[in-house]
Each structure stands twice: as structure tokens, then as C-alpha cells.
Design a protein around this motif. Structure first.
Motif, PDB file in Angstrom:
ATOM      1  N   HIS A 138     -50.995  -0.254 -13.186  1.00 30.08           N
ATOM      2  CA  HIS A 138     -49.783  -1.039 -12.976  1.00 30.08           C
ATOM      3  C   HIS A 138     -50.092  -2.524 -12.796  1.00 30.08           C
ATOM      4  CE1 HIS A 138     -46.881   2.185 -12.953  1.00 30.08           C
ATOM      5  NE2 HIS A 138     -47.656   2.899 -12.140  1.00 30.08           N
ATOM      6  N   ILE A 139     -51.254  -2.833 -12.286  1.00 31.72           N
ATOM      7  CA  ILE A 139     -51.656  -4.244 -12.208  1.00 31.72           C
ATOM      8  C   ILE A 139     -51.724  -4.837 -13.611  1.00 31.72           C
ATOM      9  CG2 ILE A 139     -53.605  -5.777 -11.702  1.00 31.72           C
ATOM     10  CD1 ILE A 139     -54.143  -4.039  -9.234  1.00 31.72           C
ATOM     11  N   LEU A 140     -52.268  -4.057 -14.545  1.00 28.90           N
ATOM     12  CA  LEU A 140     -52.412  -4.524 -15.920  1.00 28.90           C
ATOM     13  C   LEU A 140     -51.090  -4.555 -16.679  1.00 28.90           C
ATOM     14  CD1 LEU A 140     -55.691  -2.653 -16.927  1.00 28.90           C
ATOM     15  CD2 LEU A 140     -55.424  -5.100 -16.491  1.00 28.90           C
ATOM     16  N   CYS A 155     -59.526  -9.918  -1.251  1.00 34.84           N
ATOM     17  CA  CYS A 155     -59.582 -10.169  -2.687  1.00 34.84           C
ATOM     18  C   CYS A 155     -58.260  -9.778  -3.324  1.00 34.84           C
ATOM     19  CB  CYS A 155     -60.709  -9.362  -3.340  1.00 34.84           C
ATOM     20  SG  CYS A 155     -62.353  -9.882  -2.861  1.00 34.84           S
ATOM     21  N   ALA A 156     -57.732 -10.634  -4.178  1.00 34.03           N
ATOM     22  CA  ALA A 156     -56.526 -10.323  -4.938  1.00 34.03           C
ATOM     23  C   ALA A 156     -56.946  -9.851  -6.321  1.00 34.03           C
ATOM     24  CB  ALA A 156     -55.635 -11.551  -5.042  1.00 34.03           C
ATOM     25  N   VAL A 157     -56.430  -8.694  -6.714  1.00 29.29           N
ATOM     26  CA  VAL A 157     -56.760  -8.137  -8.020  1.00 29.29           C
ATOM     27  C   VAL A 157     -55.554  -8.332  -8.933  1.00 29.29           C
ATOM     28  CG1 VAL A 157     -57.429  -6.069  -9.282  1.00 29.29           C
ATOM     29  CG2 VAL A 157     -58.269  -6.442  -6.956  1.00 29.29           C
ATOM     30  N   VAL A 158     -55.769  -9.076 -10.028  1.00 30.47           N
ATOM     31  CA  VAL A 158     -54.680  -9.376 -10.962  1.00 30.47           C
ATOM     32  C   VAL A 158     -55.171  -9.184 -12.392  1.00 30.47           C
ATOM     33  CG1 VAL A 158     -53.575 -11.023  -9.407  1.00 30.47           C
ATOM     34  CG2 VAL A 158     -55.273 -11.829 -11.057  1.00 30.47           C
ATOM     35  N   SER A 159     -54.243  -9.105 -13.327  1.00 29.57           N
ATOM     36  CA  SER A 159     -54.608  -9.022 -14.741  1.00 29.57           C
ATOM     37  C   SER A 159     -54.887 -10.419 -15.281  1.00 29.57           C
ATOM     38  CB  SER A 159     -53.471  -8.376 -15.538  1.00 29.57           C
ATOM     39  OG  SER A 159     -52.367  -9.263 -15.605  1.00 29.57           O
ATOM     40  N   ARG A 160     -55.420 -10.486 -16.480  1.00 28.36           N
ATOM     41  CA  ARG A 160     -55.735 -11.780 -17.105  1.00 28.36           C
ATOM     42  C   ARG A 160     -54.477 -12.615 -17.357  1.00 28.36           C
ATOM     43  NH1 ARG A 160     -60.810 -12.501 -19.235  1.00 28.36           N
ATOM     44  NH2 ARG A 160     -62.192 -10.689 -19.114  1.00 28.36           N
ATOM     45  N   LYS A 161     -53.334 -11.934 -17.521  1.00 28.20           N
ATOM     46  CA  LYS A 161     -52.089 -12.635 -17.828  1.00 28.20           C
ATOM     47  C   LYS A 161     -51.338 -13.088 -16.590  1.00 28.20           C
ATOM     48  CE  LYS A 161     -51.417 -10.119 -22.175  1.00 28.20           C
ATOM     49  NZ  LYS A 161     -50.506  -9.235 -22.951  1.00 28.20           N
ATOM     50  N   GLU A 167     -50.655   6.512  -5.546  1.00 37.73           N
ATOM     51  CA  GLU A 167     -51.486   7.473  -4.822  1.00 37.73           C
ATOM     52  C   GLU A 167     -52.986   7.229  -4.980  1.00 37.73           C
ATOM     53  OE1 GLU A 167     -50.341   9.679  -2.766  1.00 37.73           O
ATOM     54  OE2 GLU A 167     -48.215   9.346  -3.192  1.00 37.73           O
ATOM     55  N   ASP A 168     -53.411   6.512  -6.029  1.00 41.01           N
ATOM     56  CA  ASP A 168     -54.841   6.329  -6.255  1.00 41.01           C
ATOM     57  C   ASP A 168     -55.110   4.981  -6.897  1.00 41.01           C
ATOM     58  OD1 ASP A 168     -54.717   6.688  -9.266  1.00 41.01           O
ATOM     59  OD2 ASP A 168     -53.995   8.654  -8.621  1.00 41.01           O
ATOM     60  N   VAL A 169     -56.385   4.575  -6.846  1.00 47.00           N
ATOM     61  CA  VAL A 169     -56.797   3.266  -7.347  1.00 47.00           C
ATOM     62  C   VAL A 169     -56.613   3.165  -8.857  1.00 47.00           C
ATOM     63  CG1 VAL A 169     -58.771   1.712  -7.623  1.00 47.00           C
ATOM     64  CG2 VAL A 169     -58.416   2.906  -5.450  1.00 47.00           C
ATOM     65  N   GLU A 170     -56.871   4.251  -9.569  1.00 50.53           N
ATOM     66  CA  GLU A 170     -56.755   4.218 -11.026  1.00 50.53           C
ATOM     67  C   GLU A 170     -55.319   3.884 -11.453  1.00 50.53           C
ATOM     68  OE1 GLU A 170     -60.290   6.381  -9.805  1.00 50.53           O
ATOM     69  OE2 GLU A 170     -58.168   6.644  -9.277  1.00 50.53           O
ATOM     70  N   THR A 171     -54.337   4.525 -10.795  1.00 47.87           N
ATOM     71  CA  THR A 171     -52.940   4.241 -11.099  1.00 47.87           C
ATOM     72  C   THR A 171     -52.579   2.823 -10.686  1.00 47.87           C
ATOM     73  OG1 THR A 171     -52.397   6.566 -10.711  1.00 47.87           O
ATOM     74  CG2 THR A 171     -50.564   5.009 -10.726  1.00 47.87           C
ATOM     75  N   VAL A 175     -43.450  -3.898  -4.378  1.00 49.03           N
ATOM     76  CA  VAL A 175     -42.545  -3.352  -5.392  1.00 49.03           C
ATOM     77  C   VAL A 175     -42.930  -1.933  -5.805  1.00 49.03           C
ATOM     78  CG1 VAL A 175     -41.937  -5.611  -6.296  1.00 49.03           C
ATOM     79  CG2 VAL A 175     -43.927  -4.414  -7.230  1.00 49.03           C
ATOM     80  N   ARG A 176     -44.156  -1.532  -5.483  1.00 51.29           N
ATOM     81  CA  ARG A 176     -44.586  -0.194  -5.888  1.00 51.29           C
ATOM     82  C   ARG A 176     -45.724   0.282  -4.987  1.00 51.29           C
ATOM     83  NH1 ARG A 176     -44.152   2.440 -10.825  1.00 51.29           N
ATOM     84  NH2 ARG A 176     -43.502   0.497 -11.828  1.00 51.29           N
ATOM     85  N   THR A 177     -45.717   1.565  -4.661  1.00 48.22           N
ATOM     86  CA  THR A 177     -46.866   2.190  -4.001  1.00 48.22           C
ATOM     87  C   THR A 177     -47.352   3.331  -4.886  1.00 48.22           C
ATOM     88  OG1 THR A 177     -45.444   3.685  -2.717  1.00 48.22           O
ATOM     89  CG2 THR A 177     -46.109   1.616  -1.666  1.00 48.22           C
TER      90      THR A 177
END
Length: 256
Positions: free
Chosen positions: A234-236, A168-174, A226-230, A222-224
Motif C-alpha cells: 500500500h505504500i507503493l 524512519c519514514a518509509v515512502v515510495s519513489r513517487k 496485518e503484516d509488513v508485506e501488505t 488512513v489504513r491499518t
């Protein structure tokens, strides 16, 4: 005094015979004789009249017999009480998980678990994926729920699939890919990617990159984080695409 000695004495009085008492308790006649003698020695009293046939207790023996019956009944009652207590005690199952998606995979199975094990209580602890295998091997947790890539190559870990599916690819609405129902690998690797750090997901990080390279693609990470919340933040805000969400969850335990 050993409780078995008391039982031997009670049975001897009721059977009136050393041989029958031995058979009833699945021991030798010598054992019964020795245990009765040790009771008599402890109290310095003759409790059994061995000259009488069938054998009978002495006056002291009858007194001991009455007291022994009380002790034996109390002992049996205690055993039953403790067994009932144990049966009614909640059974604690220590479960490790990495993300909320792990818990979501477990929830559909809980009604059946509660039905079969009404006294079971789950103790959930969130841990990093990279530590999951070591914690299981050390016995810190009974079970773990995580993506199965964390346990690749470990024969001590037994896995059971709870849920499996596609990447699954997780992306923002934009994001340009937001309205796509499906995307190809070629489209996926054209976009900047964000991943959970190897400090968080351990071997899974390297396996995902290896699989991408085997397919002929070089992930543009481009970025790693430490947790899902972070990662979601950054996805948003950065219009990145999540590269680390694989929807294959397993419930695991060690074979030890």
C-alpha cells in the motif's frame, strides 16, 4: 543394586579398613558396614572376613571384587561417554522475531555467538508483536527480537539493545517526501499514514499514537494492515507513509 554399594566394597577391599573406607567416601563407618552387609544379604554369601586384621575378602568376596571392578569401570566409561555426547550435542536456542529487520539486527552479532558457542543452533520463529511478551512469559521461546516498545512496563522482561536510531519514514519513489534526507514531525503528520494493526503490534500501536498526541499532532491514519508485506504494497500503490517503523530493536528474555 546401587552403584555406590559396589564402590564401597571395592574401596573396602583396597583400604582393608572400614574407617579409612568411610573417610574416603565422606560417609560414616556405620554406613559402610551397613552397605556391605546389604550386599552380603542380597547374595546370601559372606564376602568380608571381619575377624581377619587387616580385613580381607572371603573367596566369594574376591570373586565379587573382580566382577565389581569390571562393573565400576564400565560405569565410569558410560559416564564419560554420555558427558562427551552431551558436550558435542548442538544446543538449541529458540528465538522469536517479528520482521526481517529483527533478523538483520541479529546478523552482525552471529560471528561472535558462533565463536563462543560453536554447538549452539538457533531455531527462529516468526510471531506477531502483540503475542511476544505472553510467549516469553510462558517459556515458549528463550529469546525474542523486537522493538522494545512491546515490553514497556513489564518487569519480567529483560532487554538488551541490539540497534537503536531515529524514526524512519518509509515512502515510495513517487511520494513528495522521497528526496528529503530528513523530515520534521510537522511535515510527517501532513500526509496520510499507514500502520500495522493493533492485532499485529499490540501495545506498540497505542504507544505510537499516544506519543504523537503528546507532541501535539493527530495522526491521519488512513489504513491499518496485518503484516509488513501488505503495508509495503500500500505504500507503493496508495502513496501512504509508513507510521510504524521504529528502528529500535532489542533482544529480550524473561527473568523467570
Amino acid at each position: 543394586m546401587n552403584i555406590e554399594k559396589i564402590k564401597y566394597f571395592i574401596d573396602l577391599v583396597e583400604c582393608k579398613n572400614f574407617t579409612e573406607t568411610a573417610k574416603k567416601n565422606f560417609v560414616s563407618q556405620t554406613t559402610i558396614s551397613q552397605q556391605i552387609a546389604s550386599i552380603e544379604k542380597a547374595f546370601d554369601l559372606k564376602l568380608i572376613d571381619r575377624k581377619h586384621m587387616p580385613i580381607e575378602p572371603t573367596s566369594a568376596g574376591w570373586t565379587f571384587y573382580r566382577e565389581a571392578l569390571v562393573i565400576w569401570k564400565q560405569y565410569n566409561r558410560m559416564q564419560k561417554t554420555m558427558l562427551d555426547f552431551k558436550r558435542n550435542q548442538p544446543q538449541l536456542l529458540s528465538v522469536a522475531y517479528t520482521t526481517m529487520t529483527d533478523i538483520q539486527s541479529l546478523l552482525p552479532h552471529m560471528p561472535k555467538v558462533n565463536e563462543k558457542h560453536p554447538n549452539m543452533r538457533l531455531d527462529l520463529t516468526k510471531v506477531t508483536l502483540k503475542d511476544m511478551t505472553a510467549y516469553l512469559e510462558k517459556g515458549l521461546y528463550d529469546l525474542a527480537i523486537a522493538v522494545d516498545s512491546a515490553f514497556v512496563g513489564n518487569d519480567q522482561i529483560v532487554t538488551q539493545t541490539l540497534y537503536s536510531g531515529r524514526y524512519c519514514a518509509v515512502v515510495s519513489r513517487k511520494h513528495p517526501l522521497f528526496n528529503h534526507e530528513t523530515i520534521s514531525k510537522e511535515e510527517l503528520y501532513k500526509h496520510p499514514l499507514i500502520m500495522l494493526h493493533s492485532n499485529t503490534i499490540g501495545n506498540t500501536y497505542h504507544l505510537m499514537i499516544e506519543h504523537a498526541i503528546e507532541d501535539g499532532y493527530e495522526p491521519n491514519i488512513v489504513r491499518t494492515v496485518e503484516d509488513v508485506e501488505t503495508e509495503l504494497f500500500h505504500i507503493l500503490t496508495d502513496q501512504s507513509l509508513d507510521f510504524s517503523l521504529i528502528t529500535i530493536n532489542s533482544i529480550t528474555q524473561t527473568t523467570n
